[in-house]
Write an enzyme that holds these catalytic residues in place. Structure first.
Site, PDB file in Angstrom:
ATOM      1  N   CYS A 379     -69.898   2.872  26.570  1.00 36.78           N
ATOM      2  CA  CYS A 379     -69.735   1.450  26.890  1.00 36.78           C
ATOM      3  C   CYS A 379     -70.782   1.027  27.927  1.00 36.78           C
ATOM      4  O   CYS A 379     -71.948   0.858  27.587  1.00 36.78           O
ATOM      5  CB  CYS A 379     -68.306   1.197  27.346  1.00 36.78           C
ATOM      6  SG  CYS A 379     -67.786  -0.491  27.034  1.00 36.78           S
ATOM      7  N   HIS A 514     -65.093   3.192  23.033  1.00 37.98           N
ATOM      8  CA  HIS A 514     -64.513   4.270  23.845  1.00 37.98           C
ATOM      9  C   HIS A 514     -63.931   5.370  22.955  1.00 37.98           C
ATOM     10  O   HIS A 514     -62.732   5.385  22.692  1.00 37.98           O
ATOM     11  CB  HIS A 514     -63.412   3.704  24.743  1.00 37.98           C
ATOM     12  CG  HIS A 514     -63.946   2.865  25.858  1.00 37.98           C
ATOM     13  ND1 HIS A 514     -64.373   3.397  27.047  1.00 37.98           N
ATOM     14  CD2 HIS A 514     -64.157   1.534  25.941  1.00 37.98           C
ATOM     15  CE1 HIS A 514     -64.806   2.424  27.827  1.00 37.98           C
ATOM     16  NE2 HIS A 514     -64.697   1.282  27.185  1.00 37.98           N
ATOM     17  N   GLU A 516     -63.283   8.323  23.648  1.00 35.75           N
ATOM     18  CA  GLU A 516     -62.349   9.205  24.362  1.00 35.75           C
ATOM     19  C   GLU A 516     -60.896   8.802  24.123  1.00 35.75           C
ATOM     20  O   GLU A 516     -59.993   9.635  24.235  1.00 35.75           O
ATOM     21  CB  GLU A 516     -62.660   9.237  25.862  1.00 35.75           C
ATOM     22  CG  GLU A 516     -62.308   7.978  26.667  1.00 35.75           C
ATOM     23  CD  GLU A 516     -63.366   6.871  26.633  1.00 35.75           C
ATOM     24  OE1 GLU A 516     -64.187   6.862  25.687  1.00 35.75           O
ATOM     25  OE2 GLU A 516     -63.367   6.004  27.530  1.00 35.75           O
TER      26      GLU A 516
END
Ligand code: GLN
Length: 542
Positions: A379, A514, A516
């Site tokens: 990001c 994102h 993750e």
């Protein structure tokens, strides 16, 4: 028929109620049941989206674009079940919905009160689209807080209305060891349970956090004073890694007691996948050091999903991931850059907001590019990598992000600032004004054939979760690609850059989303697996 398990916490906060809930969810799944986890947060913010990471840790974004509590990240990682907007609610949201109804005249002139109106809204939330065998509902805060009273009252009512066959109360407490007396103390647990009982809730199971073994006598005492079965006093010992928790709970009989409470029979659980993970964590083949360059490094909770995703990448590569936290401000002094970064096996620049430390992140991206150190920019970390390329490769020295204030060259900016037709309007709007301007939740990304990204994902398109306001300006694509920065992922209409990379670098990828947030120990995210693999290769070279 859905059954509800309510999880409360007592004595002190930070006992790991979120993890306990998530691990119980995983244990029930291992028995063959379907589960969903929900969280009731007592604070008055409508959602955590506008809260500082220092106050609240990471904001966890769901596929459907809700900004939620970080515990939902634990739930997803342990159960693999994607959370939805309807899995997290705060006092603020409950009140704002009740007040909106009142303004519409829905209560027909009645007096609007905590009981029944607020409690009804909470019960409605807890039971909304419940199709799973179990819904586990975690109540934020600690029993005894003023703020959580309406939630506790609501679950008490549900217990009464649905009965023992469909509801269960689990209370997480602490059994402290007092070294001067050389004794474990059960009194805090007794008091906490009394507090619950005074609210009309009798816990069915007590999960007791303790840093050493709780002897049978102590457990018996807790059972007697707290009015629970002896077998339902379950010790929750400290473990060396969080993925050990479901195994430990099973060993001490938690899932058995849950089934006993509901009068259910089930298959023996298969804990094999969790045991495999723990084996690798305990006996890795090596170690890699990842430097995370960020602003909130004093508070690792601000990067919870990120550090977990790195661990997952490590498990997949059978290495331990050691994290070195690097304050981005520190890298603003040139003499620090190589000193701080040269010993790392890979560099990570995670998401972030605001100008502070941005130059340090740009310096980290430059160092990684020039020295061929694996770089993963997420990001903000992608935006800074693109700025770095523009300034130092393409010679656009005044390129900036409009997040940092007015700029002549909005290389990163709001789409309305750089697109001729004013940008797109497809963004989901959140409920508050600030949230409404963010691109939140799942968006599709098309991968360009022949790129690292396309190869790593092994598919033509991917869905990834977003949380950002600014975008890399697509008008610079050609100029940057000529200098070697490839745009390897784009939105389906081709107007928003989603992934950038250097084809001739061992591993340099920036993503606008994102990844993750959807990495799980049993299903690690391909980008993290590949990134840690690159770090492992480098660790063997240097
Ligand atoms: N501040 C940047 C934006 O809003 C990046 C956000 C992030 O990293 N999550 O676009």
């Amino acid at each position: 028929m859905t059954r509800y398990i309510f999880i409360t916490g007592g004595v002190v906060s930070s006992l790991g109620k979120g993890l306990a809930s998530a691990a119980l969810g995983a244990s029930l799944q291992a028995r063959g049941f379907t589960v969903r986890l929900r969280k009731l947060d007592p604070y008055i913010n409508v959602d955590p989206g506008t809260m500082s990471p220092y106050q609240h840790g990471e904001v966890y974004v769901t596929e459907d674009g809700a900004e939620t509590d970080l515990d939902l990240g634990h739930y997803e990682r342990f159960t693999g079940v994607s959370s939805r907007r309807s899995d997290n609610v705060t006092t603020g949201r409950i009140y704002s919905s009740v007040i909106a109804r009142e303004r519409r005249g829905d209560y027909l002139g009645g007096t609007v009160q905590v009981i029944p109106h607020i409690t009804d809204a909470i019960k409605e939330f807890v039971q909304s689209d419940a199709t799973e065998d179990f819904i586990l509902v975690e109540i934020g805060g600690t029993v005894g807080d003023i703020e959580s009273l309406p939630f506790l009252e609501s679950i008490r009512q549900m217990g009464n209305e649905l009965g023992d066959g469909r509801t269960m109360f689990l209370h997480l407490t602490l059994v402290p060891y007092i070294s001067s007396a050389g004794e474990l103390k059960t009194k805090p647990t007794q008091h906490s349970v009394k507090e619950l009982q005074s609210l009309g809730i009798q816990p069915d199971i007590l999960l007791c956090r303790c840093d050493r073994e709780i002897p049978v006598n102590e457990r018996r005492k807790i059972a007697r004073f707290c009015n629970v079965r002896e077998a339902s006093v379950i010790p929750a010992y400290d473990v060396d890694n969080i993925y050990q928790v479901p195994i430990s709970y099973h060993k001490y009989g938690l899932d058995n007691e849950v089934l006993h409470h509901f009068g259910l029979q089930a298959q023996d659980p298969d804990m094999g996948p969790w045991e495999d993970i723990c084996d690798i964590i305990r006996n890795p083949e090596g170690e890699v050091t990842i430097g995370i360059v960020g602003k909130y490094i004093q508070l690792p909770d601000a990067y919870k999903s990120l550090t977990e995703a790195l661990v997952h990448g490590g498990i997949a590569n059978k290495v331990r991931v050691k994290i070195e936290w690097i304050a981005s401000d520190d890298l603003e002094k040139t003499e620090n850059v190589s000193e701080r970064l040269s010993k790392l096996d890979a560099i990570m620049v995670p998401g972030g907001f605001g100008e502070r430390g941005a130059e340090g992140k740009i310096a980290a991206a430059r160092y990684a590019r020039e020295n061929k150190v694996p770089y993963f920019g997420i990001c903000f970390g992608m935006q800074m990598a693109v700025l770095e390329a523009a300034r130092n490769l393409a010679g656009i020295t005044n390129a900036s992000s409009s997040e940092f204030g007015p700029t002549e060259v909005p290389l990163v900016g709001l789409m309305t600032e750089w697109s001729k037709d004013g940008g797109r309007v497809e963004r989901r709007s959140g409920e508050d004004d600030l949230g409404g301007t963010m691109r939140l939740g799942n968006y599709e990304c098309k991968l360009v054939p022949g790129t690292h990204a396309r190869e790593i994902y092994g598919s033509e398109t991917v869905l990834e979760r977003h949380r950002h306001r600014y975008e890399v300006n697509i008008n610079f694509l050609e100029q940057l690609e000529q200098k070697g920065l490839k745009f390897s992922g784009l939105s389906p209409d081709g107007r928003l850059p989603e992934i950038v990379e250097y084809p001739d670098h061992p591993w340099f990828i920036g993503v606008q989303f994102h990844p993750e947030l959807r990495s799980r120990p049993l299903d690690p995210h391909p980008l993290f697996v590949s990134y840690i693999k690159a770090a492992k290769e480098r660790s063997r070279l240097v």
